[in-house]
Write a protein that holds these residues in place. Structure first.
Motif, PDB file in Angstrom:
ATOM      1  N   LYS A 127       0.840  -1.190   0.000  1.00 28.81           N
ATOM      2  CA  LYS A 127       0.000   0.000   0.000  1.00 28.81           C
ATOM      3  C   LYS A 127       0.879   1.244   0.000  1.00 28.81           C
ATOM      4  O   LYS A 127       1.876   1.314   0.715  1.00 28.81           O
ATOM      5  N   TRP A 155       2.704   4.088   3.947  1.00 29.85           N
ATOM      6  CA  TRP A 155       1.810   3.700   5.038  1.00 29.85           C
ATOM      7  C   TRP A 155       2.594   3.005   6.144  1.00 29.85           C
ATOM      8  O   TRP A 155       3.545   2.275   5.881  1.00 29.85           O
ATOM      9  N   SER A 159      -1.666   1.991  10.267  1.00 30.45           N
ATOM     10  CA  SER A 159      -2.585   2.503   9.250  1.00 30.45           C
ATOM     11  C   SER A 159      -2.587   4.030   9.143  1.00 30.45           C
ATOM     12  O   SER A 159      -3.484   4.610   8.535  1.00 30.45           O
ATOM     13  N   HIS A 161      -0.406   7.303   7.533  1.00 31.39           N
ATOM     14  CA  HIS A 161       0.464   7.401   6.370  1.00 31.39           C
ATOM     15  C   HIS A 161       0.941   8.824   6.159  1.00 31.39           C
ATOM     16  O   HIS A 161       0.356   9.789   6.678  1.00 31.39           O
ATOM     17  N   PRO A 201      -4.360   7.327  11.575  1.00 29.26           N
ATOM     18  CA  PRO A 201      -4.816   6.003  11.131  1.00 29.26           C
ATOM     19  C   PRO A 201      -6.197   6.059  10.495  1.00 29.26           C
ATOM     20  O   PRO A 201      -7.088   6.767  10.969  1.00 29.26           O
ATOM     21  N   TRP A 203      -9.015   3.465   7.926  1.00 26.26           N
ATOM     22  CA  TRP A 203      -9.277   2.157   7.330  1.00 26.26           C
ATOM     23  C   TRP A 203     -10.448   2.279   6.367  1.00 26.26           C
ATOM     24  O   TRP A 203     -11.394   3.034   6.593  1.00 26.26           O
ATOM     25  N   GLU A 209      -9.081   2.231  -1.815  1.00 27.45           N
ATOM     26  CA  GLU A 209      -8.356   2.078  -0.554  1.00 27.45           C
ATOM     27  C   GLU A 209      -8.277   0.622  -0.122  1.00 27.45           C
ATOM     28  O   GLU A 209      -7.296   0.186   0.486  1.00 27.45           O
TER      29      GLU A 209
END
Length: 340
Positions: A127, A155, A159, A161, A201, A203, A209
């Motif tokens: 990623k 990243w 999580s 980045h 972070p 998700w 993504e």
């Protein structure tokens, strides 16, 4: 009270039934003033190779936004290329040229090479991205310019980045670089940091993504979700234009592994109108196999690594003149070169 209201009506300098201020069409003078105000307030925009997806937040780097190529061309010419300047683009790169002599390699052969490269499972999916891009910038009162930038997204295990955007042009190492940072065109030193951002972070399972699959069927469904908003999603196969756009968005989020690259080559091998062109050297000096697709006044070029089929870059070039905007056939709309 009636007398007071009547006095107020008489004192009103702009009566409701006045011929110059009623709710009707503007006269010529008012129209001209409105257009002048709009031009003064309109921000400078930059044409991007892969348009921003509907419903998604634009990134802080250049990339031309996502839609069907006819929409891209219409918006690019009618909206983004607004104005009447006929000056030629500054520092615009020329389109990549195919080596002569050069033997085109069919995509079916590239599928076999990519499958062989993926048999060992290395390199793996990661990623984040590392991309060098050139995008055409336009404004109403200035000539078009090509802005080169390098973007690195990394990243972390938690999580979060980071995103680093730098003004640099590998074609002219060490020389000043044109940028439009802060909406003002200026020259900066090579390697000038445009932005350095750390994100908390986050998700998401939704493409782009979410983790891309490594099978052709799974990747096709994934890319369909990337390019088509859920409310407008159809079961029709991805068009070649949609495939280019979705892959550009994917590679701006992920560095593909060997298996994902092999699945992607299979999708390109079935793309209608995509034909082999021969060998090229990309803008980072890497050898590649070129495949081109022409539609609606734009030529898209896909550059694949000759041994593994990994995507090295994509280019979009005007194939028709747009003289009123200083655009000629052969002007590069945008180019992206991805690295590991």
């Amino acid at each position: 009270m009636a007398d007071e209201l009547e006095l107020l009506r008489r004192a009103d300098p702009v009566p409701a039934d006045g011929p110059d201020f009623g709710e009707g069409p503007l006269d010529r003078r008012a129209e001209e003033r409105l257009q002048r105000l709009l031009r003064e307030d309109r921000p400078r925009r930059r044409l991007r190779l892969f348009p921003v997806l509907p419903g998604r937040t634009p990134r802080t780097r250049p990339a031309w936004g996502i839609a069907a190529i006819t929409v891209v061309l219409a918006i690019a010419v009618n909206s983004v290329l607004g104005g009447s300047s006929t000056q030629r683009a500054v520092a615009a790169p020329r389109p990549l040229t195919v080596h002569v002599p050069s033997t085109p390699v069919p995509l079916k052969e590239m599928v076999a090479l990519a499958d062989a490269a993926a048999s060992g499972g290395s390199p793996g999916l990661r990623k984040g991205t590392h991309v060098q891009s050139w995008s055409l910038g336009m404004s109403d009162d200035k000539p078009p310019v090509t802005v080169p930038e390098e973007r690195v997204v990394r990243w972390r295990a938690d999580s979060s980045h980071t995103e680093l955007v730098v003004a640099t042009d590998p074609r002219r190492p060490g020389r000043p670089v044109l940028t439009d940072e802060g909406d003002d065109r200026q020259e900066v030193e090579d390697g000038h940091v445009i932005s350095r951002t750390t994100y908390p972070p986050m998700w998401s399972d939704a493409p782009p993504e979410g983790t891309p699959p490594h099978t052709a069927a799974g990747l096709r469904a994934y890319l369909t979700e990337v390019v088509r908003p859920q409310v407008d999603r159809s079961t029709a196969p991805l068009s070649t234009t949609e495939l280019f756009d979705a892959v550009g968005e994917l590679l701006d989020h992920w560095t593909l592994g060997a298996r994902e690259s092999a699945a992607l080559v299979r999708l390109f091998a079935k793309a209608e109108g995509l034909r082999p062109a021969g060998q090229v050297t990309d803008r980072l000096g890497r050898p590649g196999r070129a495949y081109v697709y022409d539609a609606d006044g734009i030529r898209r070029m896909l550059i694949l690594e000759p041994r593994t089929g990994a995507v090295l870059g994509m280019e979009a070039t005007f194939t028709k003149d747009v003289p009123e905007y200083g655009v000629q056939a052969g002007d590069v709309m945008g180019y992206s070169a991805w690295m590991r």
